[in-house]
Design a protein around this motif. Sequence first.
Motif, PDB file in Angstrom:
ATOM      1  N   ASP A 102      33.069 -43.371  -8.666  1.00  0.00           N
ATOM      2  CA  ASP A 102      31.950 -43.404  -8.874  1.00  0.00           C
ATOM      3  C   ASP A 102      31.916 -42.918  -7.797  1.00  0.00           C
ATOM      4  OD1 ASP A 102      32.881 -45.451  -6.376  1.00  0.00           O
ATOM      5  OD2 ASP A 102      31.701 -46.594  -6.742  1.00  0.00           O
ATOM      6  N   PRO A 108      28.217 -40.743 -12.329  1.00  0.00           N
ATOM      7  CA  PRO A 108      29.363 -40.621 -14.201  1.00  0.00           C
ATOM      8  C   PRO A 108      28.886 -39.804 -14.770  1.00  0.00           C
ATOM      9  CG  PRO A 108      26.897 -41.684 -13.877  1.00  0.00           C
ATOM     10  CD  PRO A 108      26.654 -40.791 -12.596  1.00  0.00           C
TER      11      PRO A 108
ATOM     12  N   ASN B  88      31.045 -43.158 -19.288  1.00  0.00           N
ATOM     13  CA  ASN B  88      31.444 -43.220 -17.673  1.00  0.00           C
ATOM     14  C   ASN B  88      29.921 -44.679 -17.600  1.00  0.00           C
ATOM     15  OD1 ASN B  88      33.711 -41.906 -16.835  1.00  0.00           O
ATOM     16  ND2 ASN B  88      32.172 -39.977 -17.416  1.00  0.00           N
TER      17      ASN B  88
END
Lengths: 147, 147
Positions: A102, A108, B88
């Motif tokens: 992250d 993302p 993600n």
Amino acid sequence: MSNTTHACPLCAEVGGLLIVERPQWRVVRVADADFPAFYRVIWQPHVAEFSDLDLAARSACMEVVYRIEQVLRQALAPAKLNLASLGNMVPHLHWHVIARFDWDSHFPNPIWGERQRTLATPAEARLPLPLAQLDDQLRAALLFTTR
Amino acid sequence: MSNTTHACPLCAEVGGLLIVERPQWRVVRVADADFPAFYRVIWQPHVAEFSDLDLAARSACMEVVYRIEQVLRQALAPAKLNLASLGNMVPHLHWHVIARFDWDSHFPNPIWGERQRTLATPAEARLPLPLAQLDDQLRAALLFTTR
């Protein structure tokens, strides 16, 4: 279909740091400062698409992808694993296996998307173990076959 | 591990135009004007990673990906097939299966990369057959299992 072609960079070159090589496939670590835990499974014969492989070869190929993913998960506890077979620029079958965090430069987003941040310390230094140890764990996990 | 989670959009919604649904997986067509031949294999139980599946499930999952790829190649003769499991943003296992063309908006970049061109005619109109026919061919190719 010929097994190699000289115009193809994945036929002409290893394509990264060689981790394991077998007659059917090889695994290399990709040199990418933003994504240090980035490996590729390269199918040795020159074929373009996953569906150019027969069932046994597809199974063997995905077993390698799976084993890399398992090692990366256990060793790194990443936020997500990313798997991809694209090959628009180099149409020689290869799978990207990338541990994502992250805190990484693009998360993302996909690694091919827009950068989200710049890191103060190199990404590699943030991994919980040295890459050489990760490579060794992958070598051990990929001993399952001689083919 | 629970089989669904209400916070997950792929547990709460179909996630596209439903093509085929089985207990283990479903296939949807993604609404993307730039990439009309864009399908997703969504694993029905809520798991994040490919390696959360056992061998039988991984094989079943990749058989679906393979069959979609085969149909897209035969029906569309694309420049390249792109396969990816990223997640993600939505960490519920799903595979992107995308037919790419040398004339498409982003080629040779990944669809998540930088746009390369703007098309004068919609991408869907450049396909050699209507999407509804492509959907039907996929349905026929995905009859192989009831699981």
